[in-house]
Design an enzyme around this catalytic site. Sequence first.
Site, PDB file in Angstrom:
ATOM      1  N   ASP A   5      -2.790  -2.151  12.027  1.00 17.57           N
ATOM      2  CA  ASP A   5      -3.791  -2.223  10.899  1.00 17.57           C
ATOM      3  C   ASP A   5      -4.542  -3.364  11.276  1.00 17.57           C
ATOM      4  O   ASP A   5      -4.349  -4.246  12.392  1.00 17.57           O
ATOM      5  CB  ASP A   5      -3.129  -2.443   9.700  1.00 17.57           C
TER       6      ASP A   5
ATOM      7  N   CYS B  15      -3.576   3.270   9.334  1.00 17.21           N
ATOM      8  CA  CYS B  15      -4.184   3.851   7.825  1.00 17.21           C
ATOM      9  C   CYS B  15      -5.821   3.941   7.838  1.00 17.21           C
ATOM     10  O   CYS B  15      -6.098   4.561   6.859  1.00 17.21           O
ATOM     11  CB  CYS B  15      -3.656   2.739   6.766  1.00 17.21           C
TER      12      CYS B  15
ATOM     13  N   ARG C   3      -2.970  11.847   2.267  1.00 16.83           N
ATOM     14  CA  ARG C   3      -3.298  11.009   1.381  1.00 16.83           C
ATOM     15  C   ARG C   3      -3.416  11.999   0.073  1.00 16.83           C
ATOM     16  O   ARG C   3      -2.921  11.606  -0.919  1.00 16.83           O
ATOM     17  CB  ARG C   3      -4.425  10.089   1.477  1.00 16.83           C
TER      18      ARG C   3
ATOM     19  N   HIS D 274       1.000  -1.080  -0.143  1.00 14.14           N
ATOM     20  CA  HIS D 274       0.059  -0.044  -0.104  1.00 14.14           C
ATOM     21  C   HIS D 274       0.976   1.443   0.029  1.00 14.14           C
ATOM     22  O   HIS D 274       0.983   1.887   0.904  1.00 14.14           O
ATOM     23  CB  HIS D 274      -0.784  -0.061   1.138  1.00 14.14           C
TER      24      HIS D 274
HETATM   25  N1  NVA Z   1      -4.530  -4.139   5.327  1.00 11.65           N
HETATM   26  C1  NVA Z   1      -5.823  -3.549   4.890  1.00 11.65           C
HETATM   27  C2  NVA Z   1      -5.758  -2.038   4.461  1.00 11.65           C
HETATM   28  C3  NVA Z   1      -6.873  -1.221   4.115  1.00 11.65           C
HETATM   29  C4  NVA Z   1      -6.713   0.119   3.758  1.00 11.65           C
HETATM   30  C5  NVA Z   1      -6.410  -4.152   3.880  1.00 11.65           C
HETATM   31  O1  NVA Z   1      -5.779  -4.689   2.953  1.00 11.65           O
HETATM   32  O2  NVA Z   1      -7.777  -4.425   3.884  1.00 11.65           O
HETATM   33  N1   CP Z   2      -6.600   3.860   4.131  1.00 12.40           N
HETATM   34  C1   CP Z   2      -7.011   3.479   3.174  1.00 12.40           C
HETATM   35  O1   CP Z   2      -6.402   2.910   2.021  1.00 12.40           O
HETATM   36  O2   CP Z   2      -8.436   3.750   3.107  1.00 12.40           O
HETATM   37  P1   CP Z   2      -9.519   3.165   2.200  1.00 12.40           P
HETATM   38  O3   CP Z   2      -9.487   1.596   2.178  1.00 12.40           O
HETATM   39  O4   CP Z   2     -10.806   3.901   2.735  1.00 12.40           O
HETATM   40  O5   CP Z   2      -9.350   3.743   0.816  1.00 12.40           O
END
Ligand code: NVA
Ligand code: CP
Length: 306
Positions: free
Chosen positions: A220, A260, A288, A131
């Site tokens: 997270d 995040c 962001r 990410h």
């Molecule tokens: N690790 C999480 C981040 C969401 C922004 C996911 O991939 O769902």
């Molecule tokens: N942190 C993040 O990427 O959030 P969303 O899944 O809402 O885009």
Amino acid sequence: MTVKHYLQFKDLTLAEYEYVFARTSWIKDRFKRYVPYHPLADRTLAMIFEKNSTRTRLSFEAGMHQLGGAAIYLNTRDTQLGRGEPVEDAAQVISRMVDVVMIRTFEQDIIERFAGNSRVPVINGLTNEYHPCQIMADIFTYIEQRGSIKGKTVAWIGDSNNMCNTWLQAAEIFDFNVHVSTPPGYEVEPERAGLYGTDHYEEFADPMEAARGADLVTTDVWTSMGFEAENEERRKAFEDWQVDADMMRIAKPDSLFMHCLPAHRGEEVSADVIDGTHSVVWDEAENRLHTQKALMEYLMLGKITP
Ligand code: NVA
Ligand code: CP
């Protein structure tokens, strides 16, 4: 001319991040003063979502409008991607019609194949592995609040997921250390994380030890998108990996807490931490917008002199 993509954190050098962060501050300052800045007039961004999103969609879509361009939202359900059109064919077509593409998808291989067939820059808006846009915003936020991150200690508590992998790549570029604590069976996979070595991180069985003396504590969700079938099993495995007030007390007194988002209060973080004085989660989310505007400007226009 070779096209510059942003598919993982190490796709930019330290010097490029320093440039993008300087542009971020300039763009953010103008935005806060309501001064228009339209370097991407007549340019179009296509955003392809194969997973849900609030922040990523909003920050890219609003950001592109604010830079004078337009953004188009596409998802798997409504496009031929959902009916099995090869990603290579989709890339050929989409990249003939727009100027930049952002993709949120499953395996990193999907975005790599898209980029390999794209005439225009492709940006990773989250994959199972990485990410990068989030960590770019997080490091910008750290620097804004505390100055250089070089030599600092980031404690990563929880799953060795896309966020963790990207922090580990960032540590190699920005020269900081990551103290990682995951439950047994969820350890970092250095190859999947795309790491060059193991010099910039250390693994701790005890999450409290990982947090001890840290400058930044971050976590997270226990179950990322795409892994929902493992939810119950993960809930049990991760129950001792919650960032709570005791953990923040063992970190440096001026440590920051980041997430995040979206967050689950009472699971990976206690409410008093995410809503408490160490937390900078709303600044992280806002950044962001500003960092991605600078990133799009850089990928599309190269280095500019304002
Ligand atoms: N690790 C999480 C981040 C969401 C922004 C996911 O991939 O769902
Ligand atoms: N942190 C993040 O990427 O959030 P969303 O899944 O809402 O885009």
